[in-house]
Motif scaffolding. Structure first.
Motif, PDB file in Angstrom:
ATOM      1  N   SER A   4       5.857  -0.890  -8.159  1.00  0.00           N
ATOM      2  CA  SER A   4       4.841  -0.739  -9.408  1.00  0.00           C
ATOM      3  C   SER A   4       3.624   0.625  -9.771  1.00  0.00           C
ATOM      4  O   SER A   4       3.027   0.824  -8.325  1.00  0.00           O
ATOM      5  CB  SER A   4       4.588  -2.231  -9.516  1.00  0.00           C
ATOM      6  N   LYS A   5       3.389   0.886  -9.989  1.00  0.00           N
ATOM      7  CA  LYS A   5       1.900   1.542  -9.864  1.00  0.00           C
ATOM      8  C   LYS A   5       0.272   1.147 -10.043  1.00  0.00           C
ATOM      9  O   LYS A   5      -0.034   1.509  -9.360  1.00  0.00           O
ATOM     10  CB  LYS A   5       1.834   2.248 -12.082  1.00  0.00           C
ATOM     11  N   SER A   6       0.790  -0.083  -9.593  1.00  0.00           N
ATOM     12  CA  SER A   6      -0.330  -0.921  -9.623  1.00  0.00           C
ATOM     13  C   SER A   6      -0.644  -0.808  -8.053  1.00  0.00           C
ATOM     14  O   SER A   6      -1.376  -1.192  -7.264  1.00  0.00           O
ATOM     15  CB  SER A   6      -0.474  -2.414 -10.488  1.00  0.00           C
ATOM     16  N   PHE A   7       1.223  -0.850  -7.497  1.00  0.00           N
ATOM     17  CA  PHE A   7       0.981  -1.326  -6.129  1.00  0.00           C
ATOM     18  C   PHE A   7       0.617  -0.129  -5.339  1.00  0.00           C
ATOM     19  O   PHE A   7       0.037   0.535  -4.542  1.00  0.00           O
ATOM     20  CB  PHE A   7       1.806  -1.139  -5.547  1.00  0.00           C
ATOM     21  N   ASN A   8       1.101   1.435  -6.210  1.00  0.00           N
ATOM     22  CA  ASN A   8       0.952   2.685  -5.842  1.00  0.00           C
ATOM     23  C   ASN A   8      -0.346   2.795  -5.741  1.00  0.00           C
ATOM     24  O   ASN A   8      -0.845   2.914  -4.908  1.00  0.00           O
ATOM     25  CB  ASN A   8       1.711   3.404  -6.617  1.00  0.00           C
ATOM     26  N   SER A   9      -1.237   2.478  -7.142  1.00  0.00           N
ATOM     27  CA  SER A   9      -2.154   2.710  -6.996  1.00  0.00           C
ATOM     28  C   SER A   9      -3.531   2.221  -5.534  1.00  0.00           C
ATOM     29  O   SER A   9      -4.244   2.774  -5.525  1.00  0.00           O
ATOM     30  CB  SER A   9      -2.945   2.687  -8.324  1.00  0.00           C
ATOM     31  N   ALA A  10      -3.112   0.706  -5.545  1.00  0.00           N
ATOM     32  CA  ALA A  10      -3.837   0.043  -4.491  1.00  0.00           C
ATOM     33  C   ALA A  10      -3.829   0.669  -3.759  1.00  0.00           C
ATOM     34  O   ALA A  10      -4.388   0.939  -2.455  1.00  0.00           O
ATOM     35  CB  ALA A  10      -3.429  -1.650  -4.564  1.00  0.00           C
ATOM     36  N   PHE A  11      -2.189   0.841  -3.190  1.00  0.00           N
ATOM     37  CA  PHE A  11      -1.846   1.753  -1.747  1.00  0.00           C
ATOM     38  C   PHE A  11      -2.637   3.110  -1.353  1.00  0.00           C
ATOM     39  O   PHE A  11      -3.127   3.154  -0.554  1.00  0.00           O
ATOM     40  CB  PHE A  11      -0.797   1.509  -1.356  1.00  0.00           C
ATOM     41  N   ARG A  12      -2.110   3.766  -2.753  1.00  0.00           N
ATOM     42  CA  ARG A  12      -3.054   5.244  -2.553  1.00  0.00           C
ATOM     43  C   ARG A  12      -4.940   5.676  -2.214  1.00  0.00           C
ATOM     44  O   ARG A  12      -5.193   5.782  -1.321  1.00  0.00           O
ATOM     45  CB  ARG A  12      -3.270   5.985  -3.363  1.00  0.00           C
ATOM     46  N   LYS A  13      -5.475   4.043  -3.091  1.00  0.00           N
ATOM     47  CA  LYS A  13      -6.645   4.283  -2.858  1.00  0.00           C
ATOM     48  C   LYS A  13      -7.131   3.710  -1.620  1.00  0.00           C
ATOM     49  O   LYS A  13      -8.202   4.255  -0.963  1.00  0.00           O
ATOM     50  CB  LYS A  13      -7.405   2.980  -3.691  1.00  0.00           C
ATOM     51  N   PHE A  14      -6.421   2.887  -1.078  1.00  0.00           N
ATOM     52  CA  PHE A  14      -6.844   2.204   0.376  1.00  0.00           C
ATOM     53  C   PHE A  14      -6.585   3.540   1.441  1.00  0.00           C
ATOM     54  O   PHE A  14      -7.192   3.562   1.966  1.00  0.00           O
ATOM     55  CB  PHE A  14      -6.168   1.169   0.669  1.00  0.00           C
ATOM     56  N   ALA A  15      -5.447   3.988   1.069  1.00  0.00           N
ATOM     57  CA  ALA A  15      -5.336   5.030   2.241  1.00  0.00           C
ATOM     58  C   ALA A  15      -5.845   6.245   2.201  1.00  0.00           C
ATOM     59  O   ALA A  15      -6.797   6.722   2.728  1.00  0.00           O
ATOM     60  CB  ALA A  15      -4.035   5.271   1.288  1.00  0.00           C
ATOM     61  N   TYR A  16      -6.394   6.554   1.258  1.00  0.00           N
ATOM     62  CA  TYR A  16      -7.709   7.207   1.083  1.00  0.00           C
ATOM     63  C   TYR A  16      -8.384   7.392   1.889  1.00  0.00           C
ATOM     64  O   TYR A  16      -9.308   8.151   2.466  1.00  0.00           O
ATOM     65  CB  TYR A  16      -7.487   8.036  -0.907  1.00  0.00           C
ATOM     66  N   PHE A  17      -9.620   6.410   1.397  1.00  0.00           N
ATOM     67  CA  PHE A  17     -10.684   5.619   1.722  1.00  0.00           C
ATOM     68  C   PHE A  17     -10.840   5.667   3.042  1.00  0.00           C
ATOM     69  O   PHE A  17     -11.472   5.496   3.966  1.00  0.00           O
ATOM     70  CB  PHE A  17     -11.294   4.651   1.213  1.00  0.00           C
ATOM     71  N   LEU A  18      -9.918   4.965   3.484  1.00  0.00           N
ATOM     72  CA  LEU A  18      -9.052   4.425   5.326  1.00  0.00           C
ATOM     73  C   LEU A  18      -9.791   5.938   5.879  1.00  0.00           C
ATOM     74  O   LEU A  18     -10.055   6.497   7.385  1.00  0.00           O
ATOM     75  CB  LEU A  18      -7.984   4.002   5.482  1.00  0.00           C
TER      76      LEU A  18
END
Length: 97
Positions: A4-18
């Motif tokens: 889902s777009k929701s999953f994609n967004s949550a994962f992308r945000k986590f990956a970016y900031f990490l």
């Protein structure tokens, strides 16, 4: 089925900031060198994030902040021997699939 777009967004945000070294849960923790020197620590961090993440039937992420906290607590404990994850991880949180 696609993620889902929701999953994609949550994962992308986590990956970016990490990976940028700017994750708010890891302020003051020097962990970026682990990307090249100890990749299994980074892998385990992502595993915990994905294992803890919950989605509803529509694929909407329900607990992104909690999943980030559990995952970043692992990395904090890995880098800082004085930090203890509370509550301790359950087997299902840390298992590699």
């Amino acid at each position: 089925m696609k993620l889902s777009k929701s999953f994609n967004s949550a994962f992308r945000k986590f990956a970016y900031f990490l990976s940028s070294g700017n994750h708010h849960n890891l302020k003051g923790i020097d962990y970026l060198s682990l990307y090249g020197e100890e990749p299994s620590a980074i892998e385990q961090t992502y595993v915990i994030f994905i294992n803890v993440l919950e989605l509803d039937d529509a694929g909407t992420v329900l607990n992104a902040e909690y999943a980030e906290k559990r995952a970043t607590d692992y990395l904090r404990e890995y880098c800082d021997g004085n930090f203890n994850v509370e509550p301790p991880y359950e087997d299902w949180e840390v298992i590699l699939h």
